[in-house]
Design a protein around this motif. Structure first.
Motif, PDB file in Angstrom:
ATOM      1  N   LYS A 182      26.203 113.885  52.183  1.00  0.00           N
ATOM      2  CA  LYS A 182      24.884 114.530  52.113  1.00  0.00           C
ATOM      3  C   LYS A 182      24.885 115.879  51.402  1.00  0.00           C
ATOM      4  N   GLU A 183      26.021 116.309  50.851  1.00  0.00           N
ATOM      5  CA  GLU A 183      26.071 117.554  50.082  1.00  0.00           C
ATOM      6  C   GLU A 183      25.874 117.231  48.598  1.00  0.00           C
ATOM      7  N   PRO A 184      24.945 117.929  47.900  1.00  0.00           N
ATOM      8  CA  PRO A 184      24.672 117.598  46.493  1.00  0.00           C
ATOM      9  C   PRO A 184      25.767 118.075  45.543  1.00  0.00           C
ATOM     10  N   PHE A 185      26.014 117.268  44.520  1.00  0.00           N
ATOM     11  CA  PHE A 185      26.981 117.600  43.471  1.00  0.00           C
ATOM     12  C   PHE A 185      26.396 117.229  42.120  1.00  0.00           C
ATOM     13  N   VAL A 186      26.920 117.892  41.070  1.00  0.00           N
ATOM     14  CA  VAL A 186      26.527 117.580  39.693  1.00  0.00           C
ATOM     15  C   VAL A 186      27.779 117.200  38.927  1.00  0.00           C
ATOM     16  N   TRP A 187      27.676 116.143  38.102  1.00  0.00           N
ATOM     17  CA  TRP A 187      28.807 115.674  37.294  1.00  0.00           C
ATOM     18  C   TRP A 187      28.324 115.542  35.863  1.00  0.00           C
ATOM     19  N   TYR A 188      29.181 115.866  34.915  1.00  0.00           N
ATOM     20  CA  TYR A 188      28.764 115.896  33.514  1.00  0.00           C
ATOM     21  C   TYR A 188      29.280 114.712  32.706  1.00  0.00           C
ATOM     22  N   LYS A 189      29.858 113.735  33.379  1.00  0.00           N
ATOM     23  CA  LYS A 189      30.320 112.531  32.710  1.00  0.00           C
ATOM     24  C   LYS A 189      29.661 111.327  33.360  1.00  0.00           C
ATOM     25  N   GLN A 190      29.652 110.192  32.634  1.00  0.00           N
ATOM     26  CA  GLN A 190      29.020 108.991  33.172  1.00  0.00           C
ATOM     27  C   GLN A 190      29.840 108.392  34.309  1.00  0.00           C
ATOM     28  N   PHE A 191      31.158 108.545  34.240  1.00  0.00           N
ATOM     29  CA  PHE A 191      32.028 107.888  35.212  1.00  0.00           C
ATOM     30  C   PHE A 191      32.803 108.910  36.035  1.00  0.00           C
ATOM     31  N   ILE A 192      33.122 108.521  37.266  1.00  0.00           N
ATOM     32  CA  ILE A 192      33.921 109.350  38.152  1.00  0.00           C
ATOM     33  C   ILE A 192      34.855 108.442  38.948  1.00  0.00           C
ATOM     34  N   ARG A 193      36.066 108.901  39.197  1.00  0.00           N
ATOM     35  CA  ARG A 193      37.034 108.121  39.978  1.00  0.00           C
ATOM     36  C   ARG A 193      36.909 108.451  41.464  1.00  0.00           C
ATOM     37  N   GLY A 194      37.328 107.498  42.281  1.00  0.00           N
ATOM     38  CA  GLY A 194      37.302 107.718  43.722  1.00  0.00           C
ATOM     39  C   GLY A 194      38.068 108.968  44.119  1.00  0.00           C
ATOM     40  N   MET A 195      39.234 109.208  43.495  1.00  0.00           N
ATOM     41  CA  MET A 195      40.028 110.383  43.813  1.00  0.00           C
ATOM     42  C   MET A 195      39.284 111.668  43.486  1.00  0.00           C
ATOM     43  N   GLN A 196      38.505 111.664  42.399  1.00  0.00           N
ATOM     44  CA  GLN A 196      37.731 112.850  42.047  1.00  0.00           C
ATOM     45  C   GLN A 196      36.620 113.107  43.066  1.00  0.00           C
ATOM     46  N   VAL A 197      36.013 112.032  43.567  1.00  0.00           N
ATOM     47  CA  VAL A 197      34.998 112.196  44.619  1.00  0.00           C
ATOM     48  C   VAL A 197      35.646 112.816  45.856  1.00  0.00           C
ATOM     49  N   ARG A 198      36.830 112.324  46.208  1.00  0.00           N
ATOM     50  CA  ARG A 198      37.558 112.870  47.369  1.00  0.00           C
ATOM     51  C   ARG A 198      37.847 114.357  47.191  1.00  0.00           C
ATOM     52  N   GLU A 199      38.306 114.736  45.993  1.00  0.00           N
ATOM     53  CA  GLU A 199      38.647 116.132  45.741  1.00  0.00           C
ATOM     54  C   GLU A 199      37.410 117.028  45.797  1.00  0.00           C
ATOM     55  N   LEU A 200      36.319 116.577  45.192  1.00  0.00           N
ATOM     56  CA  LEU A 200      35.089 117.369  45.212  1.00  0.00           C
ATOM     57  C   LEU A 200      34.567 117.555  46.632  1.00  0.00           C
TER      58      LEU A 200
END
Length: 227
Positions: free
Chosen positions: A89-107
């Motif tokens: 439920k916390e908002p995030f912004v990403w500047y690429k079309q794709f994101i990896r599961g590990m990157q979601v975990r880190e963010l």
């Protein structure tokens, strides 16, 4: 002399500018597009713009272009193409079309022992996300990720229900659950599975392999004598 002194003092003041709504200060009169992106954590391949008053068009700032930050108005830089999503439920912004599961975990600073899911509409099973999985954030709607403690799963090995608390299982563990010993040099084991998750819906396993597990996944392990 007083005017020159005042001008010199003025030049010692930091220059303010804004990137994607965040204020920055610098004593450098010039910054390149690449330096501006690095300050905000924007990937170098993402297009960055300098806001320009209408009726003029906003200016595209290339990575090697130098921008004079000492002009009278405070400069505002922004990205036109950005993707919004949430993690727990916390908002995030990403500047690429794709994101990896590990990157979601880190963010999201997710506990490594917790499972990561993509929230799906009511009536559908939420999508379990692995660390190496690639998610397309440009699909319609906003993606919402969430984490939770792993569930105790029931897997079926040679027709018998077995409790399992990990999201992966190895060839050796399947053989052990079937009552065998993969280190027994006198026997060869064959392991097959069906009704697995999207990462590995069905297939065979060999020694040293592992697969992702879902509830009610079916495994069959058979042993043959070596002769």
């Amino acid at each position: 002399m007083e005017n020159k002194g005042a001008e010199a003092q003025k030049l010692k003041q930091p220059l303010e500018f804004i990137i994607e709504g965040e204020k920055f200060e610098t004593f450098d009169q010039y910054k390149t597009g690449a330096e501006l992106k690095q300050l905000k954590g924007i990937p170098l391949e993402t297009e960055l713009y300098l806001s320009v008053a209408k009726p003029y068009e906003d200016e595209l700032i290339e990575n090697d272009k130098s921008v004079n930050l000492a002009r009278p108005d405070k400069e505002y830089f922004f990205v036109k193409k950005k993707l919004h999503f949430t993690i727990n439920k916390e908002p995030f912004v990403w500047y690429k079309q794709f994101i990896r599961g590990m990157q979601v975990r880190e963010l999201g600073k997710i506990n490594p022992n917790d499972d990561l899911y993509l929230d799906l509409p009511e009536g559908y099973e939420d999508d379990f996300i692995t660390d190496d999985e690639i998610i397309d954030l440009a699909r319609p709607g906003k993606e919402n990720f969430f984490s939770k403690k792993p569930d105790t799963l029931i897997i079926i090995v040679n027709g018998r229900d077995k409790s399992w608390e990990k999201r992966t299982i190895t060839f050796e563990e399947v053989v052990a659950l079937a009552g065998g010993n993969s280190n027994d040099g006198n026997k060869a084991y064959t392991v097959t599975y069906v009704k697995g998750p999207k990462q590995n819906p069905k297939g065979e396993m060999a020694k040293g392999d592992y697969v992702y597990v879902t509830n009610k996944m079916i495994f069959n392990a058979t042993a043959t004598d070596k002769s």
